[in-house]
Design a protein around this motif. Structure first.
Motif, PDB file in Angstrom:
ATOM      1  N   THR A 128     -17.055  24.038 -66.570  1.00 47.87           N
ATOM      2  CA  THR A 128     -17.576  22.675 -66.337  1.00 47.87           C
ATOM      3  C   THR A 128     -18.626  22.656 -65.231  1.00 47.87           C
ATOM      4  O   THR A 128     -19.201  21.611 -64.941  1.00 47.87           O
ATOM      5  CB  THR A 128     -16.438  21.732 -65.911  1.00 47.87           C
ATOM      6  N   SER A 129     -18.831  23.795 -64.565  1.00 50.99           N
ATOM      7  CA  SER A 129     -19.676  23.924 -63.368  1.00 50.99           C
ATOM      8  C   SER A 129     -19.012  23.378 -62.107  1.00 50.99           C
ATOM      9  O   SER A 129     -19.647  23.308 -61.062  1.00 50.99           O
ATOM     10  CB  SER A 129     -21.060  23.281 -63.526  1.00 50.99           C
TER      11      SER A 129
ATOM     12  N   LEU B   5      -8.273  23.102 -62.736  1.00 49.38           N
ATOM     13  CA  LEU B   5      -7.347  22.138 -63.341  1.00 49.38           C
ATOM     14  C   LEU B   5      -7.121  22.448 -64.818  1.00 49.38           C
ATOM     15  O   LEU B   5      -6.044  22.249 -65.365  1.00 49.38           O
ATOM     16  CB  LEU B   5      -7.923  20.725 -63.186  1.00 49.38           C
ATOM     17  N   LEU B   6      -8.171  22.944 -65.484  1.00 53.75           N
ATOM     18  CA  LEU B   6      -8.126  23.177 -66.926  1.00 53.75           C
ATOM     19  C   LEU B   6      -7.722  24.608 -67.276  1.00 53.75           C
ATOM     20  O   LEU B   6      -7.770  24.993 -68.440  1.00 53.75           O
ATOM     21  CB  LEU B   6      -9.506  22.886 -67.533  1.00 53.75           C
ATOM     22  N   GLY B   7      -7.363  25.390 -66.275  1.00 53.67           N
ATOM     23  CA  GLY B   7      -7.005  26.779 -66.550  1.00 53.67           C
ATOM     24  C   GLY B   7      -8.214  27.615 -66.923  1.00 53.67           C
ATOM     25  O   GLY B   7      -8.108  28.558 -67.704  1.00 53.67           O
ATOM     26  N   GLY B   8      -9.386  27.253 -66.396  1.00 52.82           N
ATOM     27  CA  GLY B   8     -10.583  28.066 -66.600  1.00 52.82           C
ATOM     28  C   GLY B   8     -11.761  27.314 -67.190  1.00 52.82           C
ATOM     29  O   GLY B   8     -12.890  27.755 -67.084  1.00 52.82           O
ATOM     30  N   GLY B   9     -11.500  26.192 -67.821  1.00 57.72           N
ATOM     31  CA  GLY B   9     -12.593  25.413 -68.414  1.00 57.72           C
ATOM     32  C   GLY B   9     -12.133  24.737 -69.687  1.00 57.72           C
ATOM     33  O   GLY B   9     -10.940  24.704 -69.992  1.00 57.72           O
ATOM     34  N   ILE B  10     -13.100  24.186 -70.421  1.00 57.04           N
ATOM     35  CA  ILE B  10     -12.805  23.544 -71.705  1.00 57.04           C
ATOM     36  C   ILE B  10     -12.517  24.619 -72.741  1.00 57.04           C
ATOM     37  O   ILE B  10     -13.244  25.606 -72.848  1.00 57.04           O
ATOM     38  CB  ILE B  10     -14.024  22.712 -72.159  1.00 57.04           C
ATOM     39  N   GLU B  11     -11.470  24.406 -73.510  1.00 54.54           N
ATOM     40  CA  GLU B  11     -10.921  25.443 -74.373  1.00 54.54           C
ATOM     41  C   GLU B  11     -11.401  25.328 -75.824  1.00 54.54           C
ATOM     42  O   GLU B  11     -11.489  24.217 -76.344  1.00 54.54           O
ATOM     43  CB  GLU B  11      -9.402  25.243 -74.349  1.00 54.54           C
ATOM     44  N   THR B  12     -11.672  26.473 -76.432  1.00 54.57           N
ATOM     45  CA  THR B  12     -11.924  26.465 -77.882  1.00 54.57           C
ATOM     46  C   THR B  12     -10.599  26.248 -78.620  1.00 54.57           C
ATOM     47  O   THR B  12      -9.527  26.388 -78.053  1.00 54.57           O
ATOM     48  CB  THR B  12     -12.559  27.784 -78.368  1.00 54.57           C
TER      49      THR B  12
ATOM     50  N   CYS C  59     -20.289  15.695 -70.653  1.00 51.13           N
ATOM     51  CA  CYS C  59     -20.700  16.129 -71.998  1.00 51.13           C
ATOM     52  C   CYS C  59     -22.055  16.830 -71.953  1.00 51.13           C
ATOM     53  O   CYS C  59     -22.249  17.868 -72.602  1.00 51.13           O
ATOM     54  CB  CYS C  59     -20.760  14.936 -72.948  1.00 51.13           C
ATOM     55  N   HIS C  60     -23.001  16.275 -71.208  1.00 52.44           N
ATOM     56  CA  HIS C  60     -24.307  16.920 -71.047  1.00 52.44           C
ATOM     57  C   HIS C  60     -24.127  18.316 -70.444  1.00 52.44           C
ATOM     58  O   HIS C  60     -24.692  19.300 -70.912  1.00 52.44           O
ATOM     59  CB  HIS C  60     -25.215  16.085 -70.133  1.00 52.44           C
ATOM     60  N   GLN C  61     -23.336  18.378 -69.362  1.00 55.20           N
ATOM     61  CA  GLN C  61     -23.147  19.650 -68.665  1.00 55.20           C
ATOM     62  C   GLN C  61     -22.542  20.703 -69.594  1.00 55.20           C
ATOM     63  O   GLN C  61     -22.983  21.859 -69.615  1.00 55.20           O
ATOM     64  CB  GLN C  61     -22.228  19.448 -67.449  1.00 55.20           C
ATOM     65  N   LEU C  62     -21.553  20.308 -70.382  1.00 49.72           N
ATOM     66  CA  LEU C  62     -20.886  21.286 -71.241  1.00 49.72           C
ATOM     67  C   LEU C  62     -21.771  21.711 -72.402  1.00 49.72           C
ATOM     68  O   LEU C  62     -21.700  22.868 -72.845  1.00 49.72           O
ATOM     69  CB  LEU C  62     -19.543  20.730 -71.713  1.00 49.72           C
ATOM     70  N   SER C  63     -22.654  20.828 -72.863  1.00 49.93           N
ATOM     71  CA  SER C  63     -23.555  21.221 -73.945  1.00 49.93           C
ATOM     72  C   SER C  63     -24.619  22.206 -73.442  1.00 49.93           C
ATOM     73  O   SER C  63     -25.191  22.962 -74.226  1.00 49.93           O
ATOM     74  CB  SER C  63     -24.187  19.997 -74.621  1.00 49.93           C
ATOM     75  N   VAL C  64     -24.836  22.211 -72.140  1.00 49.90           N
ATOM     76  CA  VAL C  64     -25.675  23.250 -71.522  1.00 49.90           C
ATOM     77  C   VAL C  64     -24.844  24.511 -71.273  1.00 49.90           C
ATOM     78  O   VAL C  64     -25.232  25.619 -71.639  1.00 49.90           O
ATOM     79  CB  VAL C  64     -26.280  22.736 -70.192  1.00 49.90           C
ATOM     80  N   ASN C  65     -23.672  24.344 -70.675  1.00 42.86           N
ATOM     81  CA  ASN C  65     -22.885  25.498 -70.232  1.00 42.86           C
ATOM     82  C   ASN C  65     -22.357  26.364 -71.369  1.00 42.86           C
ATOM     83  O   ASN C  65     -22.156  27.560 -71.180  1.00 42.86           O
ATOM     84  CB  ASN C  65     -21.723  25.030 -69.356  1.00 42.86           C
ATOM     85  N   VAL C  66     -22.138  25.765 -72.547  1.00 45.49           N
ATOM     86  CA  VAL C  66     -21.684  26.568 -73.689  1.00 45.49           C
ATOM     87  C   VAL C  66     -22.706  27.662 -74.025  1.00 45.49           C
ATOM     88  O   VAL C  66     -22.372  28.689 -74.601  1.00 45.49           O
ATOM     89  CB  VAL C  66     -21.411  25.669 -74.926  1.00 45.49           C
ATOM     90  N   GLN C  67     -23.945  27.443 -73.584  1.00 49.03           N
ATOM     91  CA  GLN C  67     -25.026  28.379 -73.894  1.00 49.03           C
ATOM     92  C   GLN C  67     -25.074  29.564 -72.934  1.00 49.03           C
ATOM     93  O   GLN C  67     -25.742  30.558 -73.191  1.00 49.03           O
ATOM     94  CB  GLN C  67     -26.370  27.646 -73.845  1.00 49.03           C
ATOM     95  N   LEU C  68     -24.378  29.455 -71.821  1.00 50.82           N
ATOM     96  CA  LEU C  68     -24.378  30.526 -70.828  1.00 50.82           C
ATOM     97  C   LEU C  68     -23.715  31.781 -71.400  1.00 50.82           C
ATOM     98  O   LEU C  68     -22.878  31.685 -72.302  1.00 50.82           O
ATOM     99  CB  LEU C  68     -23.619  30.068 -69.575  1.00 50.82           C
ATOM    100  N   PRO C  69     -24.067  32.944 -70.853  1.00 48.72           N
ATOM    101  CA  PRO C  69     -23.349  34.156 -71.257  1.00 48.72           C
ATOM    102  C   PRO C  69     -21.918  34.114 -70.713  1.00 48.72           C
ATOM    103  O   PRO C  69     -21.656  33.401 -69.731  1.00 48.72           O
ATOM    104  CB  PRO C  69     -24.163  35.274 -70.592  1.00 48.72           C
ATOM    105  N   PRO C  70     -21.017  34.852 -71.344  1.00 48.97           N
ATOM    106  CA  PRO C  70     -19.601  34.816 -70.941  1.00 48.97           C
ATOM    107  C   PRO C  70     -19.392  35.091 -69.453  1.00 48.97           C
ATOM    108  O   PRO C  70     -18.539  34.455 -68.828  1.00 48.97           O
ATOM    109  CB  PRO C  70     -18.961  35.919 -71.796  1.00 48.97           C
TER     110      PRO C  70
ATOM    111  N   GLY D  38     -26.274  18.252 -61.756  1.00 51.60           N
ATOM    112  CA  GLY D  38     -25.220  18.136 -62.750  1.00 51.60           C
ATOM    113  C   GLY D  38     -23.846  18.094 -62.113  1.00 51.60           C
ATOM    114  O   GLY D  38     -23.707  17.691 -60.962  1.00 51.60           O
ATOM    115  N   VAL D  39     -22.848  18.502 -62.886  1.00 49.56           N
ATOM    116  CA  VAL D  39     -21.467  18.511 -62.381  1.00 49.56           C
ATOM    117  C   VAL D  39     -21.321  19.663 -61.387  1.00 49.56           C
ATOM    118  O   VAL D  39     -21.768  20.777 -61.653  1.00 49.56           O
ATOM    119  CB  VAL D  39     -20.481  18.692 -63.562  1.00 49.56           C
ATOM    120  N   ARG D  40     -20.724  19.375 -60.254  1.00 48.34           N
ATOM    121  CA  ARG D  40     -20.535  20.391 -59.205  1.00 48.34           C
ATOM    122  C   ARG D  40     -19.244  20.097 -58.445  1.00 48.34           C
ATOM    123  O   ARG D  40     -18.655  19.038 -58.598  1.00 48.34           O
ATOM    124  CB  ARG D  40     -21.712  20.371 -58.205  1.00 48.34           C
ATOM    125  N   ASP D  41     -18.873  21.018 -57.568  1.00 45.32           N
ATOM    126  CA  ASP D  41     -17.726  20.759 -56.692  1.00 45.32           C
ATOM    127  C   ASP D  41     -18.123  19.765 -55.613  1.00 45.32           C
ATOM    128  O   ASP D  41     -19.298  19.618 -55.298  1.00 45.32           O
ATOM    129  CB  ASP D  41     -17.228  22.062 -56.070  1.00 45.32           C
TER     130      ASP D  41
END
Ligand code: GTP
Ligand code: MG
Length: 239
Positions: A9-10, A17-24, A42-53, A236-239
């Protein structure tokens, strides 16, 4: 929960909280009042899904189904730059779809399987917001039965896509910050019980001071209880 993958989620706190992030293979619901940050997540995750593992992504693409007309390419541009992605590439990796009413929204999801088979890089499907058209078109108690029937069909299709194609689905749901509506009983939140029986992870987001937001997971026995704080910044989303 074997073989699920995570999208960051960045925010380290929110990932924690999510155990690492949004889950497939899972549907995740963000619910909260207006301005709580559902659309920004939602914007942040549609960007972050594109990041390398190694950076918390899946080298994937996103489908963004926008029911309220609140999607902003400029936000994708800013967020992608800030995580080190080329903005033009990042924008090309998002299939943007505007759903003009609930029938259209349902039809888009019904047709999505074809697109996902054609482009298996799709690892995230977002419906922002999943409830607004249904609420507007089927208001009140007298329409509750038909609204629930249609919503349940729609939601189960989203769950099935997640499970079949090992992707994450995200839905958002605006819930008014009225104590009687949900602080006492969070399960009552969603369109009046509508989502209650649908499997998935539910995350409540609350506004806090300034750009701070508070998130907590509702009804997920496998995740720790408690709240975390994150921020919505220019980047974007940050700590
Ligand atoms: P509804 O859709 O109305 O239910 O709200 P939401 O939960 O989707 O809220 P959204 O994600 O739209 O959050 C809106 C908040 O995000 C705003 O109040 C701002 O605080 C923040 N925000 C949105 N865009 C920007 C931006 O470009 N820069 C910064 N710094 N903050 C932004
Ligand atoms: Mg929104």
């Amino acid at each position: 929960r074997m073989n699920t993958k995570k999208i960051t989620t960045s925010s380290q706190a929110l990932d924690g909280l999510l155990g690492g992030g949004i889950e497939t293979r899972t549907m995740t619901e963000f619910f909260g009042e207006f301005g709580s940050g559902k659309t920004q997540l939602c914007h942040q995750l549609s960007v972050n899904v594109q990041l390398p593992p190694e950076k918390g992504g899946l080298n994937g693409k996103a489908v963004y189904i926008d029911t309220e007309g609140t999607f902003r390419w400029e936000r994708i541009e800013a967020m992608s730059k800030s995580v080190g992605l080329d903005p033009d590439t990042a924008m090309n990796n998002i299939y943007y779809m505007r759903a003009i009413n609930s029938d259209h929204q349902m039809a888009i999801v019904e047709d999505l399987q074809e697109l996902i088979v054609k482009d298996p890089a799709i690892k995230l499907v977002i419906v922002d917001s999943v409830t607004s058209h249904f609420r507007a078109e089927y208001p009140g108690r007298e329409n509750l039965a038909v609204r629930q029937q249609k919503m349940n069909k729609h939601l189960h299709q989203l769950v099935r896509l997640a499970e079949m194609y090992d992707l994450a689905t995200i839905i958002t749901n605006q819930v008014m910050a009225r104590p009687d509506m949900f602080y006492g009983d969070p399960t009552v939140a969603v369109g009046g019980h509508t989502l209650y029986h649908v499997p998935g992870i539910r995350i409540q987001i609350k506004k806090s001071r300034g750009n701070k937001r508070i998130a907590r997971v509702v009804d997920a026995p496998h995740l720790p209880e408690g709240e975390v704080v994150f921020a919505i910044t220019e980047e974007g989303v940050r700590d």
